[in-house]
Design a protein around this motif. Structure first.
Motif, PDB file in Angstrom:
ATOM      1  N   GLY A  79      -6.162 -61.965 142.217  1.00 32.75           N
ATOM      2  CA  GLY A  79      -7.267 -62.368 143.072  1.00 32.75           C
ATOM      3  C   GLY A  79      -6.801 -63.266 144.203  1.00 32.75           C
ATOM      4  O   GLY A  79      -5.644 -63.703 144.264  1.00 32.75           O
ATOM      5  N   GLU A  80      -7.719 -63.566 145.102  1.00 35.65           N
ATOM      6  CA  GLU A  80      -7.385 -64.368 146.277  1.00 35.65           C
ATOM      7  C   GLU A  80      -7.203 -65.849 145.950  1.00 35.65           C
ATOM      8  O   GLU A  80      -6.478 -66.555 146.642  1.00 35.65           O
ATOM      9  N   ASN A  81      -7.868 -66.316 144.909  1.00 34.78           N
ATOM     10  CA  ASN A  81      -7.794 -67.736 144.548  1.00 34.78           C
ATOM     11  C   ASN A  81      -7.363 -67.898 143.098  1.00 34.78           C
ATOM     12  O   ASN A  81      -8.207 -68.023 142.200  1.00 34.78           O
ATOM     13  N   PRO A  82      -6.048 -67.877 142.845  1.00 30.53           N
ATOM     14  CA  PRO A  82      -5.558 -68.044 141.476  1.00 30.53           C
ATOM     15  C   PRO A  82      -6.060 -69.351 140.859  1.00 30.53           C
ATOM     16  O   PRO A  82      -6.173 -70.366 141.540  1.00 30.53           O
ATOM     17  N   GLU A  83      -6.375 -69.305 139.576  1.00 28.32           N
ATOM     18  CA  GLU A  83      -6.862 -70.480 138.854  1.00 28.32           C
ATOM     19  C   GLU A  83      -5.831 -70.877 137.808  1.00 28.32           C
ATOM     20  O   GLU A  83      -5.038 -70.055 137.347  1.00 28.32           O
ATOM     21  N   PHE A  84      -5.865 -72.161 137.423  1.00 30.94           N
ATOM     22  CA  PHE A  84      -4.930 -72.601 136.394  1.00 30.94           C
ATOM     23  C   PHE A  84      -5.534 -73.725 135.548  1.00 30.94           C
ATOM     24  O   PHE A  84      -6.446 -74.423 135.976  1.00 30.94           O
ATOM     25  N   LYS A  85      -5.012 -73.865 134.361  1.00 30.81           N
ATOM     26  CA  LYS A  85      -5.352 -74.973 133.465  1.00 30.81           C
ATOM     27  C   LYS A  85      -4.090 -75.773 133.213  1.00 30.81           C
ATOM     28  O   LYS A  85      -3.090 -75.256 132.720  1.00 30.81           O
ATOM     29  N   PHE A  86      -4.139 -77.055 133.568  1.00 34.37           N
ATOM     30  CA  PHE A  86      -2.979 -77.925 133.395  1.00 34.37           C
ATOM     31  C   PHE A  86      -3.013 -78.585 132.018  1.00 34.37           C
ATOM     32  O   PHE A  86      -4.068 -78.976 131.521  1.00 34.37           O
ATOM     33  N   PHE A  87      -1.833 -78.730 131.404  1.00 36.17           N
ATOM     34  CA  PHE A  87      -1.687 -79.508 130.170  1.00 36.17           C
ATOM     35  C   PHE A  87      -0.221 -79.886 130.028  1.00 36.17           C
ATOM     36  O   PHE A  87       0.629 -79.438 130.810  1.00 36.17           O
ATOM     37  N   PHE A  88       0.075 -80.739 129.055  1.00 35.91           N
ATOM     38  CA  PHE A  88       1.462 -81.091 128.784  1.00 35.91           C
ATOM     39  C   PHE A  88       1.969 -80.280 127.606  1.00 35.91           C
ATOM     40  O   PHE A  88       1.372 -80.289 126.531  1.00 35.91           O
ATOM     41  N   LEU A  89       3.066 -79.584 127.829  1.00 34.57           N
ATOM     42  CA  LEU A  89       3.708 -78.817 126.774  1.00 34.57           C
ATOM     43  C   LEU A  89       4.667 -79.731 126.028  1.00 34.57           C
ATOM     44  O   LEU A  89       5.490 -80.419 126.635  1.00 34.57           O
ATOM     45  N   GLU A  90       4.545 -79.737 124.713  1.00 25.65           N
ATOM     46  CA  GLU A  90       5.418 -80.553 123.882  1.00 25.65           C
ATOM     47  C   GLU A  90       5.637 -79.842 122.552  1.00 25.65           C
ATOM     48  O   GLU A  90       4.909 -78.892 122.228  1.00 25.65           O
ATOM     49  N   PRO A  91       6.646 -80.215 121.766  1.00 23.06           N
ATOM     50  CA  PRO A  91       6.882 -79.550 120.484  1.00 23.06           C
ATOM     51  C   PRO A  91       5.654 -79.616 119.581  1.00 23.06           C
ATOM     52  O   PRO A  91       4.926 -80.605 119.565  1.00 23.06           O
TER      53      PRO A  91
END
Length: 369
Positions: A79-91
């Motif tokens: 799409g024209e406006n990609p969306e994302f969800k931010f978080f911290f990846l950890e073990p």
């Protein structure tokens, strides 16, 4: 003053094989209404990676290894406006549940650092909602005293938000989010406070890739405090001749950062023209540094001519990435530094009457140096 923000592009590199993994992680969950064919996981940091799974009713599961806490994003690239969800990846095992229509608010569990970050985000959001409500009251308020009261409330809310952010940074020295919070706070803090907060971060955060820009700013800020020798630099003038700041050693120099598009900068020029005419023969010089781009070069030169600017003007025409501006941590224009004949910074951001009074004190008719 007009603020300009330096944006740092985020570059992701293909190939998770380069991730020097030590501990297992799992990221799984469901985002209802996910529109794309694929659900993508991207990380950045010391060893950035990409991965993707086919979208099946919004469900996903990623497995891998990581040796550090790092920024991560669930991304829809279609799409024209990609969306994302931010978080911290950890073990460990991380769960993400939510709806695509409100992706930013998807619930993350199993990530200690994301939970900590959410606490300060909730404080910021609560403050924003209160400020928005006060602005709505101001819009419909005819009583000037009441309006002033609303603005005072906004100022108090801002102060409380700053204190909450400082406390978050102090209390979570190992959380990578402290870099973003401290970076956002940097314009509102004096240098000693900023440096103390940065130095208080865990070494794993201070020395991370994400901290490089802030670390450089802290170092550069330390170099431009009143009493320090002004850092030297070389840039071409409007005729392409290379000029160094040290070329003006032996005189009082106003190092003036401005831009042709900056209205407050242009409004200050008549005052500078008068000051330059009055004190030039008494050992006063101005060195202008333009925060213009190559495409704006014509506008910069036209502004010099139209404003009657006769002092030396330089620019590398890199806009907000001007090397001298980065060296002097310029976040707003106009900004200036008054430098004495020995090359020492003796004052900052002297505009209008403040500049005139300082020059009168230093170079008035009865003064010599």
């Amino acid at each position: 003053m007009k603020k300009f923000i330096i944006n740092f592009a985020v570059t992701f590199f293909l190939g998770c094989s380069i991730c020097m993994a030590q501990q297992d992680f799992t990221v799984k969950g469901k985002i209802t209404g996910w529109p794309g064919k694929y659900i993508n996981l991207e990380t950045k940091g010391e060893n950035p990676c990409k991965d993707s799974v086919e979208n099946v009713d919004g469900s996903f599961e990623f497995k891998g290894k990581t040796e550090e806490v790092t920024n991560a994003f669930l991304v829809n690239k279609e799409g024209e406006n990609p969306e994302f969800k931010f978080f911290f990846l950890e073990p460990g095992n991380i769960q993400i549940q939510g709806d695509y229509k409100n992706l930013a608010s998807a619930k993350v569990t199993g990530s200690k650092y994301t939970d900590q970050y959410q606490q300060i985000k909730d404080i910021h959001n609560a403050k924003k909602n209160k400020v928005d409500s006060l602005y709505a009251l101001v819009d419909g308020e005819k009583d000037k005293e009441k309006s002033k009261g609303y603005f005072r409330e906004m100022e108090e809310l801002d102060k409380l938000d700053i204190e909450s952010t400082k406390e978050f940074i102090k209390s979570h020295p190992k959380n990578p989010a402290t870099i973003y919070e401290l970076g956002g706070l940097s314009m509102k803090l004096d240098y000693p406070t900023l440096k103390a907060l940065f130095d208080g971060l865990d070494v794993s955060v201070r020395e991370s890739v994400n901290a490089e820009a802030l670390k450089t700013s802290v170092i550069n800020l330390g170099n431009i405090q009143v009493g320090k020798i002004a850092p030297n630099f070389t840039q071409p003038d409007s005729t392409s001749k290379n000029i160094q700041l040290t070329d003006f050693k032996g005189k009082y120099v106003l190092l003036d950062f401005w831009a042709s598009w900056c209205i407050p900068c242009r409004k200050e020029h008549p005052n500078l023209v008068q000051a330059y005419a009055k004190y030039k023969e008494k050992g006063f010089e101005i060195l202008g540094v333009s925060i213009d781009t190559k495409d704006e070069e014509w506008r910069w030169k036209r502004a010099i001519e139209n404003d009657g600017v006769t002092w030396t003007q330089v620019s590398d025409l890199k806009g907000q990435h001007n090397e001298a501006a980065k060296l002097y941590v310029i976040q707003m224009v106009p900004s200036n530094f008054l430098i004495d004949p020995s090359g020492k910074i003796i004052a900052t951001n002297l505009m209008g009457d403040k500049l005139n009074k300082k020059l009168e004190e230093l170079l008035g008719s009865n003064n010599t140096f």
